[in-house]
Write an enzyme that holds these catalytic residues in place. Structure first.
Site, PDB file in Angstrom:
ATOM      1  N   GLU A  19       0.840  -1.190   0.000  1.00 46.27           N
ATOM      2  CA  GLU A  19       0.000   0.000   0.000  1.00 46.27           C
ATOM      3  C   GLU A  19       0.880   1.247   0.000  1.00 46.27           C
ATOM      4  O   GLU A  19       0.428   2.339   0.298  1.00 46.27           O
ATOM      5  CB  GLU A  19      -0.974  -0.009   1.174  1.00 46.27           C
TER       6      GLU A  19
ATOM      7  N   CYS B 190      -3.274  -3.554   4.652  1.00 46.93           N
ATOM      8  CA  CYS B 190      -2.315  -4.548   5.155  1.00 46.93           C
ATOM      9  C   CYS B 190      -2.692  -5.975   4.793  1.00 46.93           C
ATOM     10  O   CYS B 190      -1.903  -6.896   5.050  1.00 46.93           O
ATOM     11  CB  CYS B 190      -2.190  -4.441   6.664  1.00 46.93           C
TER      12      CYS B 190
ATOM     13  N   HIS C 234      -1.677  -9.807  12.469  1.00 44.45           N
ATOM     14  CA  HIS C 234      -1.173  -8.551  11.906  1.00 44.45           C
ATOM     15  C   HIS C 234      -0.878  -7.627  13.086  1.00 44.45           C
ATOM     16  O   HIS C 234      -1.716  -7.471  13.973  1.00 44.45           O
ATOM     17  CB  HIS C 234      -2.218  -7.933  10.971  1.00 44.45           C
TER      18      HIS C 234
HETATM   19  P1  HMG Z   1      -3.021   7.191  21.284  1.00 44.54           P
HETATM   20  O1  HMG Z   1      -4.450   7.575  21.252  1.00 44.54           O
HETATM   21  O2  HMG Z   1      -2.035   8.293  21.354  1.00 44.54           O
HETATM   22  O3  HMG Z   1      -2.690   6.209  22.456  1.00 44.54           O
HETATM   23  O4  HMG Z   1      -2.686   6.345  20.001  1.00 44.54           O
HETATM   24  P2  HMG Z   1      -3.579   5.817  23.745  1.00 44.54           P
HETATM   25  O5  HMG Z   1      -3.814   7.044  24.558  1.00 44.54           O
HETATM   26  O6  HMG Z   1      -4.758   4.985  23.335  1.00 44.54           O
HETATM   27  O7  HMG Z   1      -2.510   4.917  24.491  1.00 44.54           O
HETATM   28  C1  HMG Z   1      -2.082   3.720  23.897  1.00 44.54           C
HETATM   29  C2  HMG Z   1      -1.949   2.692  24.999  1.00 44.54           C
HETATM   30  O8  HMG Z   1      -0.879   3.105  25.882  1.00 44.54           O
HETATM   31  C3  HMG Z   1      -3.187   2.575  25.901  1.00 44.54           C
HETATM   32  O9  HMG Z   1      -3.299   1.209  26.235  1.00 44.54           O
HETATM   33  C4  HMG Z   1      -2.806   3.379  27.132  1.00 44.54           C
HETATM   34  O10 HMG Z   1      -3.500   2.999  28.315  1.00 44.54           O
HETATM   35  C5  HMG Z   1      -1.326   3.059  27.229  1.00 44.54           C
HETATM   36  P3  HMG Z   1      -4.679   0.404  26.011  1.00 44.54           P
HETATM   37  O11 HMG Z   1      -5.677   1.082  26.869  1.00 44.54           O
HETATM   38  O12 HMG Z   1      -5.013   0.527  24.548  1.00 44.54           O
HETATM   39  O13 HMG Z   1      -4.334  -0.991  26.380  1.00 44.54           O
HETATM   40  N1  HMG Z   1      -0.521   4.041  27.988  1.00 44.54           N
HETATM   41  C6  HMG Z   1       0.483   3.679  28.820  1.00 44.54           C
HETATM   42  N2  HMG Z   1       0.949   2.468  29.185  1.00 44.54           N
HETATM   43  C7  HMG Z   1       2.000   2.429  30.069  1.00 44.54           C
HETATM   44  N3  HMG Z   1       2.595   3.555  30.563  1.00 44.54           N
HETATM   45  C8  HMG Z   1       2.163   4.778  30.220  1.00 44.54           C
HETATM   46  C9  HMG Z   1       1.047   4.876  29.314  1.00 44.54           C
HETATM   47  N4  HMG Z   1       0.380   5.914  28.749  1.00 44.54           N
HETATM   48  C10 HMG Z   1      -0.571   5.369  27.943  1.00 44.54           C
HETATM   49  N5  HMG Z   1       2.758   5.880  30.716  1.00 44.54           N
HETATM   50  C11 HMG Z   1      -3.214   4.564  18.445  1.00 44.54           C
HETATM   51  C12 HMG Z   1      -2.758   4.930  19.862  1.00 44.54           C
HETATM   52  C13 HMG Z   1      -2.969   3.084  18.219  1.00 44.54           C
HETATM   53  C14 HMG Z   1      -4.684   4.891  18.273  1.00 44.54           C
HETATM   54  C15 HMG Z   1      -2.368   5.397  17.434  1.00 44.54           C
HETATM   55  O14 HMG Z   1      -1.021   5.055  17.549  1.00 44.54           O
HETATM   56  C16 HMG Z   1      -2.827   5.203  15.985  1.00 44.54           C
HETATM   57  O15 HMG Z   1      -3.743   5.860  15.512  1.00 44.54           O
HETATM   58  N6  HMG Z   1      -2.102   4.294  15.204  1.00 44.54           N
HETATM   59  C17 HMG Z   1      -2.417   4.052  13.828  1.00 44.54           C
HETATM   60  C18 HMG Z   1      -3.649   3.192  13.633  1.00 44.54           C
HETATM   61  C19 HMG Z   1      -3.440   1.767  14.094  1.00 44.54           C
HETATM   62  O16 HMG Z   1      -2.353   1.296  14.254  1.00 44.54           O
HETATM   63  N7  HMG Z   1      -4.563   1.014  14.253  1.00 44.54           N
HETATM   64  C20 HMG Z   1      -4.507  -0.368  14.642  1.00 44.54           C
HETATM   65  C21 HMG Z   1      -5.663  -1.209  14.086  1.00 44.54           C
HETATM   66  S1  HMG Z   1      -5.935  -0.916  12.353  1.00 44.54           S
HETATM   67  C22 HMG Z   1      -4.706  -1.860  11.547  1.00 44.54           C
HETATM   68  O17 HMG Z   1      -4.089  -2.693  12.137  1.00 44.54           O
HETATM   69  C23 HMG Z   1      -4.481  -1.564  10.120  1.00 44.54           C
HETATM   70  C24 HMG Z   1      -3.241  -0.734   9.799  1.00 44.54           C
HETATM   71  O18 HMG Z   1      -2.085  -1.550   9.929  1.00 44.54           O
HETATM   72  C25 HMG Z   1      -3.334  -0.137   8.405  1.00 44.54           C
HETATM   73  C26 HMG Z   1      -3.645  -1.051   7.222  1.00 44.54           C
HETATM   74  O19 HMG Z   1      -4.389  -2.009   7.274  1.00 44.54           O
HETATM   75  O20 HMG Z   1      -3.163  -0.687   6.140  1.00 44.54           O
HETATM   76  C27 HMG Z   1      -3.061   0.440  10.755  1.00 44.54           C
END
Ligand code: HMG
Length: 372
Positions: free
Chosen positions: A63, A95, A217
């Site tokens: 992609e 992906c 994935h």
């Molecule tokens: P965010 O909103 O900044 O992070 O972005 P958050 O506030 O949700 O925190 C992440 C985790 O860290 C949470 O854990 C927090 O509690 C924890 P969870 O509740 O989820 O278990 N946390 C801490 N832990 C320990 N010590 C600390 C601390 N502070 C917070 N101090 C997000 C996270 C993944 C949303 C962002 O990175 C993002 O948008 N990423 C891109 C999208 C993505 O990866 N999506 C995944 C599913 S879709 C997919 O897999 C397809 C993809 O590969 C694309 C394709 O198919 O082409 C993306």
């Protein structure tokens, strides 16, 4: 780039990345690397070991396409010196594309067992600067050879499938980075795990207890833990920390250091498992492929006798360990480097130690060089 460097810039606690996302670092490809150079470097290892006889098709899943028309597979065919009697095409569905390519390759081989198909999954995951997604960037290429008598693993029947039209992550043609709704994407992924599993079961798939491993994935490795928790709960198994660690930790070793590699990510997880597990001969491994938008597939692979002789564990580890650590400032310099979008000529600085590199942009074309 170690994610401590990103944390230094964002002000986030580093454990948000190390623990919360399960990522310690991300691969930042050099200016003279792209999906073609990474793919060719992966594919040439396969051709060096198994030869090119019978390879009449290259299916390139990505992609991170470099052209709206011409397939990246054509460049790879040329760079690694495959015969002109080759069908070379590119596939896309976020992906999930690598799994689509694998299944299509199996169809070609089933129709003509003399043929072998080179499947490549290569991507560079890049998000907007200062967005939440930036912590989940990365890049990698995986090459696979699909043949009637596989040396590594048998691709089993059946598959569980799931498609839902959801705007969780997509990249319009005018953007170099995706639009993403992170929270929606996590929910869409988890829903896909459940629905693909149910379809898999409905088609007479293996029982849950039969699997010796579970590869997901991994946009970030914690996602595999969320997904497996969902699956364990669906099967009425308590998702204890010990159970999750036992089922997943070996599949996440490489992705934790590489970051998201989109189409390649699931197959990097498989490599990580094979490189770190005990002997898995004859023991099926569940594979969950997810591509935003969204398409998902649940299937299995069963390692064959002698598969361990095919592993390249030392080489894989060396490729990861051999990356040059960069500061946040150096990362920004790489991000600021852009290929011309107006037809200007450019000589690309030589940075990568890869056997292939992007040397120039000339006449609106990417020019590649090889050390062979
Ligand atoms: P965010 O909103 O900044 O992070 O972005 P958050 O506030 O949700 O925190 C992440 C985790 O860290 C949470 O854990 C927090 O509690 C924890 P969870 O509740 O989820 O278990 N946390 C801490 N832990 C320990 N010590 C600390 C601390 N502070 C917070 N101090 C997000 C996270 C993944 C949303 C962002 O990175 C993002 O948008 N990423 C891109 C999208 C993505 O990866 N999506 C995944 C599913 S879709 C997919 O897999 C397809 C993809 O590969 C694309 C394709 O198919 O082409 C993306």
């Amino acid at each position: 780039m170690d994610l401590a460097e990103l944390a230094r810039h964002t002000g986030a606690e580093v454990n948000k990345y190390y623990v919360g996302l399960g990522q310690t670092a991300q691969t930042v490809p050099a200016p003279d690397e792209d999906i073609v150079t990474m793919a060719a470097a992966a594919a040439r290892q396969i051709v060096a070991r198994h030869g090119a006889d019978g390879i009449r098709t290259i299916l390139f899943a990505t992609e991170s396409g470099i052209d709206q028309s011409k397939s990246a597979a054509v460049y790879v065919q040329d760079l690694i010196g495959l015969s002109a009697a080759t069908r070379a095409v590119e596939l896309k569905q976020a992906c999930y594309g690598g799994t689509a390519a694998l299944q299509l390759a199996a169809g070609i081989v089933a129709r003509d067992p003399q043929q072998r198909v080179l499947v490549i999954a290569a991507d560079i995951a890049k998000y907007d600067l200062d967005s939440a997604g930036e912590a989940t960037q990365g890049g990698a290429a995986v090459a696979m050879l699909v043949a009637a008598n596989p040396a590594l693993a048998v691709l089993d029947e059946p598959s569980g499938l799931y498609t839902a039209n959801v705007q969780d992550f997509w990249r319009p043609n005018y953007r170099s980075t995706p639009m993403v709704d992170g929270k929606l994407s996590i929910g869409a992924y988890l829903e896909a795990v459940e629905q693909a599993w149910k379809d898999y079961e409905g088609r007479g798939g293996r029982g849950f207890a039969e699997f010796a491993g579970f590869c997901y994935h991994q946009p970030f490795t914690k996602m595999a833990y969320k997904a497996h928790t969902r699956l364990l709960e669906l099967k009425g198994v308590e998702p204890t920390a010990a159970r999750l660690y036992a089922d997943l930790s070996r599949t996440a070793v490489y992705n934790r250091m590489i970051g998201n590699s989109y189409t390649a990510s699931l197959y990097v997880a498989l490599l990580s498992l094979l490189d770190h597990a005990e002997d898995l001969t004859g023991r099926p491994v569940a594979m969950f492929s997810y591509g935003s938008g969204a398409v998902a597939e649940l299937f299995s692979l069963t390692p064959v006798p002698g598969y361990r002789d095919q592993l390249r564990t030392a080489g894989n580890r060396a490729a990861i360990a051999g990356r040059e650590p960069i500061s946040y400032e150096n990362y920004r310099a790489v991000r600021d480097f852009a290929l011309p979008d107006d037809g200007a000529e450019l000589t690309v600085p030589a940075v990568t130690a890869s056997p292939y590199r992007l040397t120039a942009v000339s006449g609106h074309s990417r020019i590649y060089g090889a050390d062979r």
